[in-house]
Design an enzyme around this catalytic site. Structure first.
Site, PDB file in Angstrom:
ATOM      1  N   GLU A 190       1.612   2.648  -5.481  1.00 44.13           N
ATOM      2  CA  GLU A 190       2.148   1.292  -5.679  1.00 44.13           C
ATOM      3  C   GLU A 190       1.438   0.563  -6.818  1.00 44.13           C
ATOM      4  OE1 GLU A 190       1.634   2.660  -2.773  1.00 44.13           O
ATOM      5  OE2 GLU A 190       3.516   2.491  -1.683  1.00 44.13           O
ATOM      6  N   HIS A 259       2.715  -2.117   9.628  1.00 48.38           N
ATOM      7  CA  HIS A 259       4.046  -2.054   9.009  1.00 48.38           C
ATOM      8  C   HIS A 259       4.916  -3.239   9.428  1.00 48.38           C
ATOM      9  CE1 HIS A 259       2.624   2.113   8.999  1.00 48.38           C
ATOM     10  NE2 HIS A 259       3.430   2.324   7.994  1.00 48.38           N
TER      11      HIS A 259
END
Ligand SMILES: Cc1ncc(C[n+]2csc(CCOP(=O)(O)OP(=O)(O)O)c2C)c(N)n1
Length: 456
Positions: A190, A259
């Site tokens: 990322e 998450h």
């Protein structure tokens, strides 16, 4: 390569100025530090210095011109590498900048060249327009596909966006239509691909960076906050960073604490970013198209649990919505319920139940979290005198807290009860199904809060 010289922001509050005098003419050679022009604002006359060396090839704004918006291209300079002529990157830059000068947003603190926010209303839907049923997932894909067809500087990259067509299948069909140069699978990096995206945007392309979820964007936070968000400000409006960071945000079902986080309030606290969190398919489409066209970085927060839901979308060519405009989802007179993203569905559900009990709730979808459309919220508060904010996220330093502060600051005289916050519990989201349910907001809690502020 032609370098665009833009109307600089000579003070933190400057939005436009008068090009009082050119001190160079077309054909003049200039070096870094030479004074090119005198710029007048309502406060002072200042000198505009060359940063690069080269030859002034074009003067595009004549001296004596008033009200030249910060960021307007006023001249062009051919730099040392002139033989390369204008590259495709520069072409894309001009495309990005060839938009009308921005209307400054009255809501944003004027600390830098104003972010371009449209205060326009939603597009009028002509009578007889067909409505089609579409999922949020399809609406997002269509928004990207339409913008990619219209502008070849738009491309998408991220983990599994190409061959696998998106971890949540949002990029379905894009690789087939646009090929692997514009639909790019990245490694699990990322930080790397967000940096490549930010650099590409500064160079004139229009990247859409998909994060598999915003939880993983923590790896890339430096590029979002320190690079993308600062470009416009730190260059005094000379450079922009038209990038969209998008992906699912917030709690899904049983995916655990790491998450299941809502980053809306985190990004919304950063000047230089635009933060959008749509609820339904029409907003997902219209706002993503607007985000892709936006000259500044947009954090576009989707929701995994909404991807598969179907909503009505007006069949209109080029359906683009204004950034920075909240939407009244349901009119009511007794209490206002403000929410965004998945919370809007819960707020609407709560409003239906409340109606059965004689409480007429108005539901507002914020749609954009930065800049907040405080005007719509305060107008509704002035009508109902009671307000609840429902947010699928933590309570501390939340969007709900921000709305409370705004109601105190600007709507105090309209309040007949303290503003109520309905949020998740202030804990990392538990994995166990019963505890997860206990930690997340639901419509029952919104109903209870609405009754509380109505003293019912
Ligand atoms: C920083 C970060 N980005 C993305 C993910 C999502 N993710 C979970 S598993 C996975 C694929 C892992 O592939 P690989 O490293 O080849 O291991 P494998 O599961 O095939 O053994 C991804 C992208 C993650 N968990 N963390």
């Amino acid at each position: 390569m032609a370098i665009e010289l833009k109307m600089p922001a000579l003070s933190p509050t400057m939005e436009e100025g008068t090009l009082a005098k050119w001190l160079v003419k077309e054909g003049d050679e200039v070096s870094s530090g030479d004074i090119l022009a005198e710029i007048e604002t309502d406060k002072a006359t200042m000198e505009f210095e060359a940063v690069d060396e080269g030859v002034i090839s074009k003067i595009l704004v004549a001296e004596g011109t008033d009200e030249v918006a910060v960021g307007t291209v006023i001249a062009e300079l051919i730099g040392d590498d002139a033989e390369e002529s204008t590259s495709s990157v520069t072409d894309s830059v001009s495309k990005v900048e060839a938009q009308p000068a921005p209307e400054p947003s009255p809501k944003e603190p004027q600390t830098a060249p104003a972010i371009e926010i449209s205060r326009a209303e939603d597009p009028a839907i002509p009578e007889g327009t067909a409505m089609i049923s579409i999922t949020v997932r399809e609406a997002l894909r269509d928004a990207m596909a339409e913008e990619m067809r219209a502008d070849d500087s738009v491309f998408v990259m991220g983990e599994e966006v190409a061959e696998y067509q998106g971890a949540y299948k949002v990029t379905q069909g894009l690789l087939d239509e646009f090929g692997s140069k514009r639909v790019i699978d990245t490694p699990i990096t990322e930080h790397g691909f967000a940096g490549i995206g930010a650099g590409a945007a500064m160079g004139g392309l229009k990247p859409i960076v998909e994060f598999m979820t915003f939880n993983f964007a923590m790896q890339a936070i430096d590029h979002i906050i320190n690079s993308a968000a600062k470009t416009n400000y730190m260059s005094g409006g000379q450079m922009r960073c038209p990038i969209v960071f998008r992906g699912p945000n917030g709690a899904a079902a049983r995916v655990g604490a790491q998450h299941s986080q809502n980053y809306g309030p985190w990004y919304a606290s950063v000047p230089g970013l635009i933060v959008i969190a749509p609820y339904d398919a029409a907003d997902a489409k219209g706002l993503l198209k607007a985000a892709i066209r936006c000259p500044d970085p947009v954090v576009f927060l989707e929701n995994e649990l909404l991807y598969g839901r179907s909503f009505e979308l007006p069949e209109i060519d080029d359906y683009v919505l204004p950034i920075g405009k909240a939407r009244i989802m349901r009119e009511g007179s007794d209490v206002t319920i403000v929410s965004y993203s998945i919370g809007v569905g819960l707020a609407l559900e709560a409003a239906d139940t409340l109606a059965g009990e004689g409480i007429d709730a108005e539901v507002i979808d914020l749609r954009t979290l930065r800049p907040l459309d405080t005007e719509t919220v305060l107008k509704s508060l002035a009508k109902t005198n009671r307000l609840v904010v429902a947010e699928e996220g933590w309570p501390t330093c939340s969007i709900a807290s921000e709305i409370m502060a705004i109601c105190m600051d600007e709507g105090f005289d309209d309040l007949d009860a303290p503003v109520a916050r309905v949020t998740n519990e202030d804990v990392p989201l538990p994995y166990a199904a019963n505890l997860e349910k206990a930690a997340l907001i639901d419509s029952d809690r919104i109903i209870a809060a609405a009754k509380r502020v109505c003293y019912r």
